[in-house]
Structure formats: C-alpha cells, structure tokens
Design a protein around this motif. Sequence first.
Motif, PDB file in Angstrom:
ATOM      1  N   GLY A   1       0.803  -1.223  -0.054  1.00 47.14           N
ATOM      2  CA  GLY A   1       0.085   0.106   0.004  1.00 47.14           C
ATOM      3  C   GLY A   1       0.908   1.358   0.005  1.00 47.14           C
ATOM      4  O   GLY A   1       1.763   0.945   0.136  1.00 47.14           O
ATOM      5  N   MET A   2       0.050   2.497  -0.050  1.00 47.20           N
ATOM      6  CA  MET A   2       0.822   3.710  -0.048  1.00 47.20           C
ATOM      7  C   MET A   2       0.983   4.244   1.266  1.00 47.20           C
ATOM      8  O   MET A   2       1.702   5.027   1.322  1.00 47.20           O
ATOM      9  CB  MET A   2       0.063   4.877  -0.919  1.00 47.20           C
ATOM     10  CG  MET A   2      -0.070   4.446  -2.450  1.00 47.20           C
ATOM     11  SD  MET A   2      -1.287   5.555  -3.499  1.00 47.20           S
ATOM     12  CE  MET A   2      -0.072   6.993  -3.386  1.00 47.20           C
ATOM     13  N   GLY A   3       0.303   3.619   2.304  1.00 48.65           N
ATOM     14  CA  GLY A   3       0.493   4.133   3.571  1.00 48.65           C
ATOM     15  C   GLY A   3       0.138   5.409   3.894  1.00 48.65           C
ATOM     16  O   GLY A   3       0.880   6.075   4.871  1.00 48.65           O
ATOM     17  N   LEU A   4      -0.889   6.117   3.059  1.00 51.04           N
ATOM     18  CA  LEU A   4      -1.038   7.573   3.389  1.00 51.04           C
ATOM     19  C   LEU A   4      -1.976   7.666   4.775  1.00 51.04           C
ATOM     20  O   LEU A   4      -2.624   6.666   5.111  1.00 51.04           O
ATOM     21  CB  LEU A   4      -1.866   7.928   1.932  1.00 51.04           C
ATOM     22  CG  LEU A   4      -0.913   8.270   1.071  1.00 51.04           C
ATOM     23  CD1 LEU A   4      -1.796   8.770  -0.277  1.00 51.04           C
ATOM     24  CD2 LEU A   4       0.004   9.293   1.215  1.00 51.04           C
ATOM     25  N   PRO A   5      -2.240   8.768   5.133  1.00 50.09           N
ATOM     26  CA  PRO A   5      -2.854   9.324   6.066  1.00 50.09           C
ATOM     27  C   PRO A   5      -4.334   8.990   5.746  1.00 50.09           C
ATOM     28  O   PRO A   5      -4.680   9.120   4.781  1.00 50.09           O
ATOM     29  CB  PRO A   5      -2.568  10.382   6.723  1.00 50.09           C
ATOM     30  CG  PRO A   5      -1.378  10.903   5.914  1.00 50.09           C
ATOM     31  CD  PRO A   5      -1.126  10.100   4.897  1.00 50.09           C
ATOM     32  N   GLN A   6      -5.184   8.641   6.743  1.00 47.47           N
ATOM     33  CA  GLN A   6      -6.769   8.577   6.325  1.00 47.47           C
ATOM     34  C   GLN A   6      -7.083   9.912   5.967  1.00 47.47           C
ATOM     35  O   GLN A   6      -8.139  10.043   5.093  1.00 47.47           O
ATOM     36  CB  GLN A   6      -7.429   8.292   7.669  1.00 47.47           C
ATOM     37  CG  GLN A   6      -7.161   6.859   8.105  1.00 47.47           C
ATOM     38  CD  GLN A   6      -7.644   5.827   7.433  1.00 47.47           C
ATOM     39  OE1 GLN A   6      -8.522   6.190   6.703  1.00 47.47           O
ATOM     40  NE2 GLN A   6      -7.200   4.590   7.644  1.00 47.47           N
ATOM     41  N   VAL A   7      -6.665  11.178   6.518  1.00 43.07           N
ATOM     42  CA  VAL A   7      -7.128  12.146   6.270  1.00 43.07           C
ATOM     43  C   VAL A   7      -6.925  12.751   4.773  1.00 43.07           C
ATOM     44  O   VAL A   7      -7.505  13.225   3.952  1.00 43.07           O
ATOM     45  CB  VAL A   7      -6.519  13.473   6.901  1.00 43.07           C
ATOM     46  CG1 VAL A   7      -5.128  13.807   6.809  1.00 43.07           C
ATOM     47  CG2 VAL A   7      -7.374  14.573   6.853  1.00 43.07           C
ATOM     48  N   VAL A   8      -5.624  12.033   4.094  1.00 42.12           N
ATOM     49  CA  VAL A   8      -5.367  12.369   2.804  1.00 42.12           C
ATOM     50  C   VAL A   8      -6.043  11.478   1.918  1.00 42.12           C
ATOM     51  O   VAL A   8      -6.786  11.866   0.717  1.00 42.12           O
ATOM     52  CB  VAL A   8      -3.617  12.208   2.685  1.00 42.12           C
ATOM     53  CG1 VAL A   8      -3.485  12.325   0.988  1.00 42.12           C
ATOM     54  CG2 VAL A   8      -3.016  13.224   3.097  1.00 42.12           C
ATOM     55  N   ASN A   9      -6.279  10.215   2.381  1.00 41.58           N
ATOM     56  CA  ASN A   9      -7.258   9.112   1.781  1.00 41.58           C
ATOM     57  C   ASN A   9      -8.682   9.885   1.454  1.00 41.58           C
ATOM     58  O   ASN A   9      -9.139   9.655   0.470  1.00 41.58           O
ATOM     59  CB  ASN A   9      -7.260   7.999   2.591  1.00 41.58           C
ATOM     60  CG  ASN A   9      -8.072   6.919   1.539  1.00 41.58           C
ATOM     61  OD1 ASN A   9      -7.933   6.893   0.301  1.00 41.58           O
ATOM     62  ND2 ASN A   9      -9.049   5.968   2.335  1.00 41.58           N
ATOM     63  N   ALA A  10      -9.190  10.500   2.662  1.00 46.57           N
ATOM     64  CA  ALA A  10     -10.456  11.410   2.498  1.00 46.57           C
ATOM     65  C   ALA A  10     -10.538  12.127   1.003  1.00 46.57           C
ATOM     66  O   ALA A  10     -11.572  11.991   0.511  1.00 46.57           O
ATOM     67  CB  ALA A  10     -10.742  11.984   3.703  1.00 46.57           C
ATOM     68  N   CYS A  11      -9.464  12.941   0.897  1.00 46.27           N
ATOM     69  CA  CYS A  11      -9.682  13.785  -0.221  1.00 46.27           C
ATOM     70  C   CYS A  11      -9.581  12.903  -1.588  1.00 46.27           C
ATOM     71  O   CYS A  11     -10.340  13.137  -2.503  1.00 46.27           O
ATOM     72  CB  CYS A  11      -8.270  14.493  -0.477  1.00 46.27           C
ATOM     73  SG  CYS A  11      -7.864  15.598   1.016  1.00 46.27           S
ATOM     74  N   ILE A  12      -8.756  11.628  -1.534  1.00 49.93           N
ATOM     75  CA  ILE A  12      -8.487  11.017  -3.028  1.00 49.93           C
ATOM     76  C   ILE A  12     -10.079  10.340  -3.012  1.00 49.93           C
ATOM     77  O   ILE A  12     -10.671  10.423  -4.108  1.00 49.93           O
ATOM     78  CB  ILE A  12      -7.564   9.981  -2.635  1.00 49.93           C
ATOM     79  CG1 ILE A  12      -6.180  10.528  -2.561  1.00 49.93           C
ATOM     80  CG2 ILE A  12      -7.597   9.092  -3.911  1.00 49.93           C
ATOM     81  CD1 ILE A  12      -5.059   9.891  -2.146  1.00 49.93           C
TER      82      ILE A  12
END
Lengths: 593, 593
Positions: free
Chosen positions: B100-111
Amino acid sequence: MAYTAPLDDMLFVLEDLCGLDAIAQLPGLEEASPDMVAAILEEAGKFAGNVLSPLNVTGDQQGLGFDDGAVTTPTGWKDAYDQLVEMGWNSPTAAPDHGGMGLPQVVNACIQEMFQGANMSFQLCPMLTQGAIEAIEGYASDALKETYLPNLVSGVWTGTMNLTEPQAGSDLAAIRSKAEPEGDHYRISGQKIFITYGEHDMAENIIHLVLARLPDAPAGVKGISLFIVPKFIVNADGSLGDLNDVRCVSIEHKLGIHASPTCTLAFGDKGGAIGYLVGEANKGLQYMFAMMNNARLNVGIQGIGVAEHATQHAVAYAMERKQGGTPEGSAPTIMGHPDVRRMLGLMASRTQAARILAYRAAASLDFAHRAEDAETRAYHQRRVDFLIPVAKGWSTELGVSSASYGVQVHGGMGFVEETGAAQHLRDARITTIYEGTTGIQALDLVGRKIARDKGEAAREIIAEMRKSADALAQMTAPGADWAALSRGVAEAAHLMSETTDWLVSQNGHEPQAAAVSVLEMFGITLGAWAMGDAALHAAKRIADGRGSKALSAKLNFAGFYMTNVFPQARGLQQIAMAGAGNVLTLQSADFGV
Amino acid sequence: MAYTAPLDDMLFVLEDLCGLDAIAQLPGLEEASPDMVAAILEEAGKFAGNVLSPLNVTGDQQGLGFDDGAVTTPTGWKDAYDQLVEMGWNSPTAAPDHGGMGLPQVVNACIQEMFQGANMSFQLCPMLTQGAIEAIEGYASDALKETYLPNLVSGVWTGTMNLTEPQAGSDLAAIRSKAEPEGDHYRISGQKIFITYGEHDMAENIIHLVLARLPDAPAGVKGISLFIVPKFIVNADGSLGDLNDVRCVSIEHKLGIHASPTCTLAFGDKGGAIGYLVGEANKGLQYMFAMMNNARLNVGIQGIGVAEHATQHAVAYAMERKQGGTPEGSAPTIMGHPDVRRMLGLMASRTQAARILAYRAAASLDFAHRAEDAETRAYHQRRVDFLIPVAKGWSTELGVSSASYGVQVHGGMGFVEETGAAQHLRDARITTIYEGTTGIQALDLVGRKIARDKGEAAREIIAEMRKSADALAQMTAPGADWAALSRGVAEAAHLMSETTDWLVSQNGHEPQAAAVSVLEMFGITLGAWAMGDAALHAAKRIADGRGSKALSAKLNFAGFYMTNVFPQARGLQQIAMAGAGNVLTLQSADFGV
C-alpha cells in the motif's frame, strides 16, 4: 402498490373546511349536494384505484415508443383513456352546455388529486386538455368554441399548451415563434419544447394552443398572441381533414413521468401550420396569466396526490416489513420503530395540511367565479391569488420530500425500481419545475401577491388565522392539547404578519433573495392553520357522535404537525429576513468562475 | 459535465483545519509532508477528472450486462480499473508492507472524495475492497493475510462485504447463512443480497467477506462469524484454482448507480462454498463494528463528492443559461437571479462545511491510530466515534438535497436525463440508506455516542466550539462580520449543550423519536463551527499575503452559512425536544391500517 383514494379525508375537508354546502348554493352549482358529491367521488376513486393505478407502474417500466414523429403510449393506456372519456371524467368542471359535468372547482380538486395520485403520467393528458378548454372557453370566438369545445370537453380530442421555446423558459417574453396572417387564419412557424402530450395515440385529434408573435408585434410580453393549431385541420362539417404542418421531432428521455410524452414540436417546416387567433392579437400572455391559477393549482394537487400515494405505499411496507427483533421473539414490523413513524407522520400530516390549503384555494375559485355578491367575489379572488403560489410551491416541494421519505422508509428496497417507491420520487421531481418553478412561485408571492397590494390579502388571511387560534383556545374536548394548537396557530399568524410587514417595507432585491424561504414559511404556517381548523372540526364531529378512526387520527396529526413541522417556520423567517443580504453578497467569483 | 477536484479547498482544509503538519509527524506517516500531499492530490485530481469523470455518464447510460451469472461492466470500465491499479490508487491507506501507499486517512479522504465525486458507481468497487483489506489486516491470521492481502491491496483482486440477507437488513442479528466446519476450512451456504460488486469482469478474483453462523452458534448478534470466501479458490502457490460454489443469481435494477452491480449471491447451491474463518468464531459482528467508522466515513464522503460534482454542474449551467432579459437588452445569465444564487450558496456552503467535518473525523482516525501518547489516542477515538454518525448522516442527506437543488437550478433541462443533473440525484439517493440508514446513524449518535458516555465526547467538542467562538470574537480583519460569526458558533455550542443535557436526562423512547432531528441539528451546528474556523484561517492567510479567490469566497460562504443554514438548528432542536412525544403518540391506526 395500488392507490386508494382517501375519500373520508376528502369529504371531511370539503364539508367542514371548504363550505361545500355554501358552494352547492352558488348559481350553476346546485347539483353539487354533499350526497351527490360523495357518490361522484366514490366512483372517481374506483376509476383511480382500479383503472389508472395499475397502469402507473407498467407505464413507467414500458415507457413510450417514438418512431418517425409518432408516439406510442404504453399497453393499456388508450383503453384507459377511452374509459375516462366514456365515463365523463375528462373535464369535470367544463360547462354543461359544452358537454361538461359543471362540477365545482373544489370537487374537481378531489378528482384531480385521485387521478394524479394514481397515475401522474396519464392524468397529465386530461390536465393539459382542461387548460386548453379553459383558454378557449374564456377567450375564443363563438365559432372557434363551437368547432373545438365539444370534442375537447368530452376528451375525444386532447389539448396542449405550447409556451416554452429553447431560449424562453421561465421568461416567456423571449418567445420567437411567428404567426403570419393568411386570410381567415394564420401560418405558424417555430419550435416549441417540453410540450406535454404534444403527440400521442390516444385521441383522434390534438388541439395545440400556441403562443407566437404576429409580424410587427411589439417586443417583449406585449407582443405575444395565442393561437389554436389543430394536429388535423377540422373541416367545416366537423370532420377531420389534412394533417397540419406540425411535427413531433423528438421526445425527451426523462427522470420520471416516463409514460407522459414530453415533445419537441416543429411548426411550419412546410410553409406554416394553419392556426386561428384566440381572442385579440398581442394578448396571449395576458390570457395565459388569467388561466395560470387553475394550472398552478392543478400542479400543486399533483404534488399532494403523489405524496398521498407515496405515503400509502410506505405505510403498507412499514406494516409488513419485520426487522429488529430479539433472538427469542419474532421481529416487530418497522411501523413500531419511532423514526419510521416520524417519517410517516411527516408524510401524512403535511399531505393533509397541503390538501386543506389546496382545496380551500379551489373553493375560493368557485366563490370568486360564481358568488352573486361582487364583494364576496373580490374577496375570494384576492384569496385565490394569494394562496395559489403557496399551494403550488409548497405542495410540490413536500411532494418531492414525501416521495423521498417513502424511499427511505423502504430502506435498500426503496432504491430497487421494482418496489415502486423510487418512481414516486422520479415522477414528483418535475412538479417543482414545470408550470413555474418554486422560485417563480415565490417571486409571484412576494411581488405580485404581497408587495403590490401592500399585504392586504395576506392580512385578511392572517385575521382568519387569529380567529381560528381564538376558537382553538376555547376548545375543551378530549384528545388534543388545544392550548398548544391555539398557540401554534397564533404564532403562525404572528410570523406571517411580521414577514408581511417586512416584505412591504423592502425596496431592494432582498425580497427576491428571501422569496423561497418566505414561500416555504407561509406553506408551513398556513398548514398549521389548516391543521388547527381540521382538529377543531374533527373534535366537533366526534362530539356530535359522528367520529371515525380518521377523525381521531386528525387530532394526533394536528398535534404532530405543530411540534414536528411548524417549528421550522421561525428559522425560515430568520433566513428570509436576515439571510437575504448574504445571498446578494455572493458573487460569481465565489463559485470559482 | 466534467468533475474538477477542488484541490485548493482540500489543501486549505488539510493544512489549516486538520493539522496536516502534525499528522505528518505521526509514526509511519512521515512521508506525508504538505508538499508531497499536494503532489499526490494533484495526480489524483487528474485521474478523477480525466479518467473517471468521463465514464460517469456513459456508465449510467449503458448500465450493466448480466448473463448466466456473469456481469459485464460498461465500455471502458475495465481499462479505467486497470489504470487505477497501475497507478496505485486502489488502497491509499494500506500498509506499505502489503504494497500500500501508507497514506494518512485524512489524505485518503480527499482522494476518496475526488474519485467518488467523479464517478460513484466506479469508486464503489475500490471502496468495498478497502473494507475487505481492513477486515483482513485487522483480524485474519498471518497465513490468510499473506494469501489475500497483496492482490487486494494492489487491486488485482477486489473485495466485497456480504452482510445483508432478505430478512436481515438494518438488523444483522437476524442473519441465517451457515458455515459448516470441514477440515481447515468451512462450507458456507445461504443467500446474500445487495452485494456491491459481488460479481463483475474487472479483476481476476473477487474475495467475499461473508457473515455466517457456525453450527450451535448462539442466537442473535453473538453467534455470527466472519469468513473469507474467494470466487476462485487460491492454490497453495498463489495461482487460481477452481470456481468456488458462489453464484451471482441476479443484479438489481436500481434508481441510480446503474453501473455498480448490486448482486444477489447464492452460496453453497452445490454443497457449500469453501470459506476460511477470519479471527475467532462468533466475533464477526464485533469485527464489522470495528470497521464501521471507516466504512461510514467513506459513504459520508460519497455524499460530499456527489454534492461537489452537482454544485460544479449547476454553477456551470447558471453561468451559461440566459433568461429574463429586457426586450431591449440581452438576457443576463441566471447566475444573476437571487434565488439561483441562494440555491448555489446552499449547495456550496454546506458541501464545504461537511468536507471540513469529514476530514476532521479522518484526521482524528490518524491520531487515534498512531499518536504515541495514549491519552491523545483516546481523545481522538472519542472524537471519531462521536463525529462519524454525523459525518455519515448529515453529509449524505445534504448530498441528496444538493443534487436535488442541482436539478432545480437546471429547470426543465434538469429533468431531462441527457443533462446529467438528474444522475447526481439518482446516485446520491442510496447514500442515506446503505452502510446504515440516517435513522441508524442517528440512533448510534444519541445512544452509543451521547447517552452511553453521558455526553462526555459531545462536551469535549462543545468546549472546542466555544474556543472557536472566542477566537472569532477577537478577529478584526476585513471581509467578514466576525461578531455575527462568533455569535453563531457560540449559539451552535449552546444548542448542542442543551440538547446533550436533554438526551442524557431521558429514559424512555424520546431519544429514538428525536434522533434524526438531533443528528440534522448537530450536523448544522458542527457545520457552523467548521465554517467559523474556516473563515478564521482564511482571514489569517489573507492577512499573511497568501490570499486567493477561494479564501475570500470562504469569508462570504461562512457569512451565508450562518444566516441561511444555521437558523434551522433551533427549529430542529425544538422538534427533537418537544416533538418526540407526538411521534410516539402516533399509532398504526392513525395511518388507516
């Protein structure tokens, strides 16, 4: 889900809240005794439930055929239309001398609600014909009346209203269609869009009423004339002649009312369609405005009919669907879930309130047209004019909202088309748009109906509301919190009074920015008055030993309305009065453009 | 109408309102620097606008094929899915050790907002896969993780959640599907309905996560276990083996999301589908509840994405459509009409407010999972738990309402399917139903999230709101009425405080009857706080010389929100606290049954 006409509620509203007795004493309406009306509505209810309702779902699923200019209605529709004509339901209010039933507008409101509620796509056809009849009855020459009215009134022919053009929607001043004089008739050319039942296969002929401009007509609203343009030319002996130069170019693929053809009509591709001037030149828009009250009321009633059907549908599901039991016991139906009951309460109580408002407006149409006393006529005309934008705007908005609650009550099944709940939402969604959007109704309310007469019509209604509040305060019968109902109606009157004063005092664009919030607020406050009055009369009937389950329910729904619907009114007033400035502050650039 | 990702607003919210800097210092999230996040979001925005958005309308129009158990997705979908996998967008938050990309949840929220907003029917597939990944990551054995995670994380395989059965919708305790032990695996049988992407042609394998009961499991919620049931059995070497005993029996014909297959799956018609137990027996529902915050937040974000797309669509039409000119001059666009601007203002300001709320919830997920300090983790977990039902319920309700306003702004054209405005409404309509209806969210809010902790989590937020109100009162920058914003946020806090006290003091069914009104009210009051904070930070950026058109607009939208949205909150509070009794008074008989 089969539609059942709410006959008990309709008769209660007609008799106790709309003065059916007094209406039956108006000249020309003597036949409309309560017994006769009850019998007529019972028959109409059977037609709605047994004939129209079953075709509602199949018509939606099958949709329309379109091939080389010809529209094919769904299976069974022509047969149902023939029955409608046969039974005389096409035009209940048309004058008996043209073959109509001559029923009061208020009784027609019930019939329309049933038919629209049972099958909106179907009933749009007679609804448009009624508009055409009204235009011809009101403004056409005797010769045109003689040629067109009998077959329109019976429904052997149907009628359409051709107003909209691509560049002329809410703003009819922009109409470009042309009419060139040629002997005793005119040659019409131009393109009209969104023409409901502009082409179909249910009747022998279609009589288009078309707005167009004469050569050298003044620009804008004062240069528009009204014409009759038949699909087939009518010969002097009444037989049908050649096909006129009108062609259905396409039909729309729409969110809802799938079985109602929405046509683009091309007039005059082969030299000009033959048309006949209705009334005087350049007065077309004026005639349209004169007919607008009926048309808008009818669309408001569509909203109520769909809301009623969606409510019946959701109640039936809620009584059948089991969910949320214990491991040990069987699950209760979801009717037992407080939030489901809240949604059904919102659906039912607002539908009942809107019904009363709309029927009251229809009753005032009867008094305004037929009362012998000029002052009574004028009083009711003011009342009609004031109530119509609210009855149209509020009833259709709550029709959409009720249909959406209906989907929600069904849960996941509501999103599946076969369930039928979604169809109500898809169908209802057009009602806040056509015949003048909610925004247009709201501008009419705050501009023509409040500002122009400096609030006089509003204050007459407010005075009646205060009388109702006083009467409620005197009640002591069991089954309702009369003090709370009285306070609610009094506060409703107070909010309307404050808002009316504010509107009358404004000069800038604030009333336009506030208009829809005002309309919603007036719908809710007038609805509070309606439900207060309904509770009053229900309690009186119960005290007289004429009680019923529906009347006891009315007391509960009135209480529910006052605590679950009415509290939104003050917030809407605040939004109207304090929020308008911040609407006008928003600029295009704020939206990133 | 092509979707454009609102990158500026997203980055502003991440940086100034969600503490992106602090999140990038959490263990494991060090890569998520603001610059890196901006670059990632820009790429995601391109994928949303260029690849997903064009397929949204064609997918809706073409719909799905279904033949003998096989589902065919619309033209171009498999290709777009391959691109999604290729570019690594399938599961942005999954751990890097599984690819996975291991991005924060808050960044995933944008995506997720971008992808859902551009094409909800499409993005449901990765959304469900993310749920399956989370279940396996959280609870499955290492062997199962090793077998299933890499291909799910990359998107080479997709995942589904099999919860609902015909008798078990909102109430999962009623699940009847069975699992019989057989060696190292189980044989699963039963019927599951409403399975999103339960069958399709975009990936090599589909990994179903299925709730079922073991023999002799306790009745009710404590006897449900979670199983992995692959469409194709995975061999020991990782290659794909036989087709499992799972069959797609039918797909639903739905109001919206026409290109997202909603499947009925039959498990075990030929003796039992092979399944593998996830975690411990009888803990399936507990695992599901643990995953629920993410799933519900994602659906709330769908509501925001659709609202954003509908708003962009309506703004573009309003800037182009001319109507209402004078005979002499050319017509202005309808953007100049106050009521159109009011509707667009409601759409935009509420979408912005809901975005802030949802992203704040997502940011708290990051802190709750990764903060080093246990107290910080606990604080943010309480905040997540409290905010999720509001973010899900309110965002989806306003998604539906915004899409409906979008239709209204388009007038008659909005009802014509080709325009695309109606699709937003049809698609959005499911979001208030699945992953827990608004009613279920509201019961969660008033029960588990307020009553159970006696209002502690609510009061923590209320304290923050009061701090925001104080900060607003200190502001003197130009461009906003800071005193009014401060009063609004302070009143919002006060209303929430009163309502929390009331809820905590109740014993009977009143909270259930009041729940949805409470949820709507909390959405509006928390939205007021969000918009107040947004105005505060926008003004600070402007004062720092980092102003932009979008930041100046934020000041106007905050003012608009406070006078045009917030005033509904007090009415909703009255309805909740005074109306609940009258909900409970309504009986089945009142509805005529």
